[in-house]
Design a protein around this motif. Structure first.
Motif, PDB file in Angstrom:
ATOM      1  N   ARG A 100       0.829  -1.219   0.000  1.00  0.00           N
ATOM      2  CA  ARG A 100       0.000   0.000   0.000  1.00  0.00           C
ATOM      3  C   ARG A 100       0.859   1.263   0.000  1.00  0.00           C
ATOM      4  NH1 ARG A 100      -0.854  -1.768   5.274  1.00  0.00           N
ATOM      5  NH2 ARG A 100      -0.052  -0.367   6.864  1.00  0.00           N
ATOM      6  N   HIS A 101       2.139   1.132   0.320  1.00  0.00           N
ATOM      7  CA  HIS A 101       3.039   2.289   0.356  1.00  0.00           C
ATOM      8  C   HIS A 101       3.980   2.351  -0.845  1.00  0.00           C
ATOM      9  CE1 HIS A 101       1.711   3.399   4.306  1.00  0.00           C
ATOM     10  NE2 HIS A 101       2.115   2.277   4.844  1.00  0.00           N
ATOM     11  N   GLN A 102       3.899   1.381  -1.731  1.00  0.00           N
ATOM     12  CA  GLN A 102       4.820   1.368  -2.866  1.00  0.00           C
ATOM     13  C   GLN A 102       4.454   2.440  -3.883  1.00  0.00           C
ATOM     14  OE1 GLN A 102       5.241  -2.693  -4.184  1.00  0.00           O
ATOM     15  NE2 GLN A 102       6.183  -3.292  -2.261  1.00  0.00           N
ATOM     16  N   GLY A 103       5.459   2.891  -4.598  1.00  0.00           N
ATOM     17  CA  GLY A 103       5.253   3.936  -5.592  1.00  0.00           C
ATOM     18  C   GLY A 103       5.352   5.340  -5.026  1.00  0.00           C
ATOM     19  N   ARG A 104       5.740   5.476  -3.768  1.00  0.00           N
ATOM     20  CA  ARG A 104       5.849   6.784  -3.119  1.00  0.00           C
ATOM     21  C   ARG A 104       7.289   7.167  -2.785  1.00  0.00           C
ATOM     22  NH1 ARG A 104       1.146   6.353   1.478  1.00  0.00           N
ATOM     23  NH2 ARG A 104      -0.572   5.840   0.089  1.00  0.00           N
ATOM     24  N   GLY A 105       8.242   6.342  -3.221  1.00  0.00           N
ATOM     25  CA  GLY A 105       9.645   6.620  -2.918  1.00  0.00           C
ATOM     26  C   GLY A 105      10.112   6.034  -1.597  1.00  0.00           C
ATOM     27  N   PHE A 106       9.249   5.268  -0.926  1.00  0.00           N
ATOM     28  CA  PHE A 106       9.626   4.708   0.370  1.00  0.00           C
ATOM     29  C   PHE A 106      10.699   3.627   0.230  1.00  0.00           C
ATOM     30  CE2 PHE A 106       5.204   5.830   2.233  1.00  0.00           C
ATOM     31  CZ  PHE A 106       5.583   7.157   2.321  1.00  0.00           C
ATOM     32  N   GLY A 107      10.719   2.933  -0.894  1.00  0.00           N
ATOM     33  CA  GLY A 107      11.767   1.933  -1.121  1.00  0.00           C
ATOM     34  C   GLY A 107      13.135   2.592  -1.162  1.00  0.00           C
ATOM     35  N   ARG A 108      13.226   3.703  -1.863  1.00  0.00           N
ATOM     36  CA  ARG A 108      14.497   4.451  -1.908  1.00  0.00           C
ATOM     37  C   ARG A 108      14.850   4.983  -0.527  1.00  0.00           C
ATOM     38  NH1 ARG A 108      16.516   6.181  -7.023  1.00  0.00           N
ATOM     39  NH2 ARG A 108      15.122   5.533  -8.692  1.00  0.00           N
ATOM     40  N   ASP A 109      13.830   5.448   0.211  1.00  0.00           N
ATOM     41  CA  ASP A 109      14.074   5.919   1.578  1.00  0.00           C
ATOM     42  C   ASP A 109      14.610   4.787   2.446  1.00  0.00           C
ATOM     43  OD1 ASP A 109      13.049   8.381   0.768  1.00  0.00           O
ATOM     44  OD2 ASP A 109      11.106   8.090   1.756  1.00  0.00           O
TER      45      ASP A 109
END
Length: 174
Positions: A100-109
């Motif tokens: 639900r949090h993917q696509g918001r840059g959280f992976g890079r964070d």
């Protein structure tokens, strides 16, 4: 919205349940984190126990990302290399961001927080990880600064007739 990252949080039942639920949700959404869907929390729990044992033995560190509600939204495990000639780098395992949090840059964070965490460990000069080929994860890690340093064709069998490459990636921290 942003995630708040914590290295080595106190491990309690809500954290255990949060990581277990995250791992099952990521797996069931097709994430390449050691399982093939469908997966239940009971399927995941023994693997989490292995990580927890390593944490207790101080061989592994846990990085958790919490969303604004305080829910576990991301994790990564940093494992010290046990070989005496390779103790200058760590392994990064079970890198997950809730679907639900993917696509918001959280992976890079998460990847930036993992690199910061690794830099905080005395003597660590690099991070190694492996990822399942055919998922696009290698492109994501490359965008985060990792370089592919090896590939073992067909090393991961996700199903009959579905073998994937095991891609080895490295991030120098210098």
């Amino acid at each position: 919205m942003t995630l708040t990252f914590e290295l080595d949080p106190p491990f309690d039942r809500p954290l255990r349940d949060g990581i277990t639920a995250l791992w099952a949700d990521v797996s069931n959404a097709g994430g390449a984190v050691g399982f093939v869907p469908p997966v239940t929390a009971e399927d995941v729990r023994p693997e989490l126990v292995k990580h927890l044992t390593a944490i207790t033995e101080e061989r592994t560190r846990l990085l958790v990302g919490y969303d604004e509600e305080g829910t576990v939204a991301a994790t990564a495990f940093l494992a010290r290399n046990t070989h005496r000639l390779m103790s200058h780098w760590v392994w990064l395992y079970t890198v997950m961001v809730h679907p639900r949090h993917q696509g918001r840059g959280f992976g890079r964070d998460l990847m930036a927080a993992a690199a910061d965490a690794a830099r905080s460990i005395e003597g660590i000069e690099a991070i190694r990880l492996t990822c399942r080929g055919g998922t696009g994860a290698d492109r994501f890690y490359a965008a985060c600064g990792y370089k592919e340093v090896g590939r073992v064709p067909g090393a991961i069998r996700v199903g009959d007739g579905d073998d994937r490459d095991d891609v080895i990636m490295l991030l120098p921290l210098g």
